[in-house]
Design a protein around this motif. Structure first.
Motif, PDB file in Angstrom:
ATOM      1  N   ASN B  27       1.000  -0.969   0.023  1.00  0.00           N
ATOM      2  CA  ASN B  27       0.368   0.269  -0.398  1.00  0.00           C
ATOM      3  C   ASN B  27       0.760   0.628   0.082  1.00  0.00           C
ATOM      4  OD1 ASN B  27      -2.423   1.630   0.142  1.00  0.00           O
ATOM      5  ND2 ASN B  27      -2.463   1.919   2.213  1.00  0.00           N
ATOM      6  N   THR B  30       2.250   1.609  -3.049  1.00  0.00           N
ATOM      7  CA  THR B  30       1.344   1.911  -4.595  1.00  0.00           C
ATOM      8  C   THR B  30       0.740   3.431  -4.265  1.00  0.00           C
ATOM      9  OG1 THR B  30      -0.134   0.818  -3.757  1.00  0.00           O
ATOM     10  CG2 THR B  30       1.733  -0.258  -5.247  1.00  0.00           C
ATOM     11  N   ILE B  33       0.704   6.150  -5.997  1.00  0.00           N
ATOM     12  CA  ILE B  33       1.138   6.582  -7.751  1.00  0.00           C
ATOM     13  C   ILE B  33      -0.246   6.288  -7.966  1.00  0.00           C
ATOM     14  CG2 ILE B  33       1.824   4.325  -9.796  1.00  0.00           C
ATOM     15  CD1 ILE B  33       4.212   4.218  -7.962  1.00  0.00           C
ATOM     16  N   ILE B  34      -0.960   5.770  -7.329  1.00  0.00           N
ATOM     17  CA  ILE B  34      -2.590   5.599  -7.618  1.00  0.00           C
ATOM     18  C   ILE B  34      -3.375   6.804  -7.956  1.00  0.00           C
ATOM     19  CG2 ILE B  34      -4.712   3.653  -6.612  1.00  0.00           C
ATOM     20  CD1 ILE B  34      -2.789   1.854  -6.117  1.00  0.00           C
ATOM     21  N   ASN B  37      -2.801   8.447 -10.787  1.00  0.00           N
ATOM     22  CA  ASN B  37      -3.970   7.901 -11.500  1.00  0.00           C
ATOM     23  C   ASN B  37      -4.364   8.661 -11.716  1.00  0.00           C
ATOM     24  OD1 ASN B  37      -1.035   5.896 -12.759  1.00  0.00           O
ATOM     25  ND2 ASN B  37      -1.419   3.924 -11.510  1.00  0.00           N
ATOM     26  N   ILE B 104     -17.085   8.038 -16.845  1.00  0.00           N
ATOM     27  CA  ILE B 104     -17.017   7.218 -15.784  1.00  0.00           C
ATOM     28  C   ILE B 104     -15.612   6.818 -15.481  1.00  0.00           C
ATOM     29  CG2 ILE B 104     -17.749   4.686 -14.922  1.00  0.00           C
ATOM     30  CD1 ILE B 104     -20.531   6.731 -16.159  1.00  0.00           C
ATOM     31  N   ILE B 105     -15.394   7.850 -14.299  1.00  0.00           N
ATOM     32  CA  ILE B 105     -14.044   7.111 -13.624  1.00  0.00           C
ATOM     33  C   ILE B 105     -13.898   5.800 -13.149  1.00  0.00           C
ATOM     34  CG2 ILE B 105     -12.264   8.050 -12.171  1.00  0.00           C
ATOM     35  CD1 ILE B 105     -12.858   9.759 -14.363  1.00  0.00           C
ATOM     36  N   ALA B 108     -18.035  -0.618 -10.172  1.00  0.00           N
ATOM     37  CA  ALA B 108     -17.986  -1.963  -9.242  1.00  0.00           C
ATOM     38  C   ALA B 108     -19.555  -2.833  -9.991  1.00  0.00           C
ATOM     39  CB  ALA B 108     -18.099  -1.857  -8.289  1.00  0.00           C
ATOM     40  N   GLU B 109     -20.146  -2.548 -11.102  1.00  0.00           N
ATOM     41  CA  GLU B 109     -21.001  -2.398 -11.821  1.00  0.00           C
ATOM     42  C   GLU B 109     -20.722  -4.250 -13.161  1.00  0.00           C
ATOM     43  OE1 GLU B 109     -24.472  -0.474 -11.540  1.00  0.00           O
ATOM     44  OE2 GLU B 109     -22.562  -0.239  -9.954  1.00  0.00           O
ATOM     45  N   ALA B 111     -19.876  -6.705 -14.970  1.00  0.00           N
ATOM     46  CA  ALA B 111     -19.284  -6.837 -16.350  1.00  0.00           C
ATOM     47  C   ALA B 111     -20.033  -7.704 -17.184  1.00  0.00           C
ATOM     48  CB  ALA B 111     -18.113  -7.769 -16.240  1.00  0.00           C
ATOM     49  N   GLY B 112     -20.141  -6.998 -17.740  1.00  0.00           N
ATOM     50  CA  GLY B 112     -21.468  -7.346 -19.221  1.00  0.00           C
ATOM     51  C   GLY B 112     -22.280  -7.195 -19.385  1.00  0.00           C
ATOM     52  N   LEU B 113     -23.289  -6.379 -18.334  1.00  0.00           N
ATOM     53  CA  LEU B 113     -24.439  -5.468 -18.285  1.00  0.00           C
ATOM     54  C   LEU B 113     -24.014  -3.851 -18.066  1.00  0.00           C
ATOM     55  CD1 LEU B 113     -26.223  -8.402 -16.475  1.00  0.00           C
ATOM     56  CD2 LEU B 113     -26.661  -7.771 -18.777  1.00  0.00           C
ATOM     57  N   LYS B 116     -21.330  -1.925 -19.467  1.00  0.00           N
ATOM     58  CA  LYS B 116     -21.641  -1.050 -20.483  1.00  0.00           C
ATOM     59  C   LYS B 116     -21.633  -0.229 -20.208  1.00  0.00           C
ATOM     60  CE  LYS B 116     -23.160  -5.202 -23.483  1.00  0.00           C
ATOM     61  NZ  LYS B 116     -23.391  -5.190 -24.202  1.00  0.00           N
ATOM     62  N   SER B 150     -30.573  -2.475 -21.923  1.00  0.00           N
ATOM     63  CA  SER B 150     -30.922  -3.745 -21.590  1.00  0.00           C
ATOM     64  C   SER B 150     -30.478  -4.492 -20.396  1.00  0.00           C
ATOM     65  CB  SER B 150     -31.160  -4.430 -22.991  1.00  0.00           C
ATOM     66  OG  SER B 150     -31.234  -4.196 -24.193  1.00  0.00           O
ATOM     67  N   GLY B 151     -31.263  -4.722 -19.189  1.00  0.00           N
ATOM     68  CA  GLY B 151     -30.089  -5.911 -18.190  1.00  0.00           C
ATOM     69  C   GLY B 151     -29.591  -4.642 -17.892  1.00  0.00           C
TER      70      GLY B 151
END
Lengths: 195, 176
Positions: B27, B30, B33-34, B37, B104-105, B108-109, B111-113, B116, B150-151
């Motif tokens: 921690n 990093t 640096i985080i 970023n 969108i920065i 935690a949505e 993935a694939g829905l 998007k 959708s979804g």
């Protein structure tokens, strides 16, 4: 050594034979890119944790071994998450939530308990690599089906319009996994009969 | 009996201590640096949303986009409650109260829905939007409507609510 590797890849494939890690499998296989990303990240953690737990296997008392394994695995995943965010931010953004999800992946704990705690370092590393790549293979298979049928694309390349959206949602996950499992078991039965 | 419990507890404590030390080490290594970023990603996002000569930090997450001495719009950092947790975004609003764009920065949505929502196919639909925006499940009829993914209705609503709240923040601050 190679036998251990091949075991994880096919004979005892974590998804289709051992039926481990079902939760992330269903959640993550909505696209091929996601499937590969998750698979490779899990492989990295699996190899690392198998090596460390194998090294420490004579030092960890049996009664507290599960707690100890979880602490070590979660520690690795958190460390990898921070290192990725700092030094490979683009990759970190692509993999996103998959990294923390690895902690709840049963495959890692299962291999620590079933293999790494009872075998030498080199063999444990091979087991981790085989299981991880086997996991990646099965994820790739499932997510290819789900992305093509449910999103009309593959690796982001648009293939056709009006896909069956349900395939990318929860019901589609269960259906795809179940049907693929059935097909694989059928093929195995057939091969047994012909032998 | 008690000795055994102490021994087991002690070993577990040592293992946990070592892992914790390792984690705080990583921690320390990093975190700067985080932070850099994240700062760089936010600056890039602002520049993409409103092409301006410079951005003036006005506090409260509001940056005024300036061309020369004139303010042409504002970039507001907003956090919204999504399906899987917080959605951090930057909303660009022009001085005529239309949306300049959004980025969108972090999120935690799923993935694939819901994930998007971070893609241009969704975020580009906000450009030129007439505030306040609403979500529709069919094709948008006017520039105040955004098509839900959708979804991923909850995610879509969260992003639109965030964009609307950006205007409220600017109005509360008295700049618009």
């Amino acid at each position: 050594m190679f036998k251990t590797f091949k075991n994880g890849l096919l004979t005892e494939n974590p998804t289709f034979v051992l039926l481990l890690g079902m939760c992330p499998t269903l959640a993550v296989t909505t696209s091929l890119e996601n499937g590969i990303g998750m698979g490779l990240s899990a492989t990295a953690v699996l190899v690392a944790s198998n090596i460390v737990i194998s090294l420490l296997r004579k030092l960890i008392p049996s009664k507290i071994r599960i707690a100890a394994y979880i602490v070590i695995i979660a520690g690795f995943v958190s460390a990898i998450e921070m290192l990725l965010k700092a030094y490979l931010p683009e990759l970190s953004k692509t993999l996103g939530i998959f990294i923390p999800l690895i902690v709840v992946n049963c495959i890692i704990l299962a291999r620590a308990e079933a293999f790494a705690s009872k075998n030498g370092v080199m063999k444990s590393a091979m087991d981790g690599l085989g299981m991880g790549l086997g996991f990646t293979l099965s994820l790739s298979l499932i997510s290819s089906v789900r992305e093509i049928l449910g999103n009309g694309s593959i690796l982001g390349y648009h293939l056709f319009d009006n896909p069956a959206l349900m395939i990318t949602l929860a019901p589609g996950g269960f259906l795809t996994l179940g049907i693929l499992l059935g097909i694989i078991n059928f093929i195995k039965l057939k091969r047994k009969e012909t032998k | 009996m008690a000795k055994e419990i102490l021994r087991l507890g002690g070993i577990l404590c040592i293992i946990t201590l070592i892992v914790t030390l390792m984690l705080s080490g990583v921690n320390l290594l990093t975190k700067d640096i985080i932070a850099q970023n994240t700062m760089r990603a936010e600056n890039e996002a602002r520049a993409e949303i409103i092409p301006a000569d410079s951005f003036e930090d006005m506090g409260d997450g509001i940056y005024a986009a300036k061309k020369g001495a004139d303010t042409v719009g504002y970039c507001v950092s907003v956090e919204s409650s999504g399906f899987g947790g917080a959605i951090n975004m930057i909303v660009g609003i022009n001085t005529d109260k239309t949306v300049a764009g959004i980025r969108i920065i972090s999120h935690a949505e799923t993935a694939g829905l819901g994930a998007k929502a971070a893609e241009p196919a969704f975020t580009d639909g906000f450009v030129g939007g007439q505030l306040p925006l609403t979500v529709t499940k069919s094709t948008p009829e006017n520039s105040s409507q955004i098509s839900a993914i959708s979804g991923a209705t909850i995610t879509s609503n969260a992003v639109v609510n965030g964009v609307n709240s950006a205007l409220e923040i600017l109005e509360e601050k008295g700049v618009i």
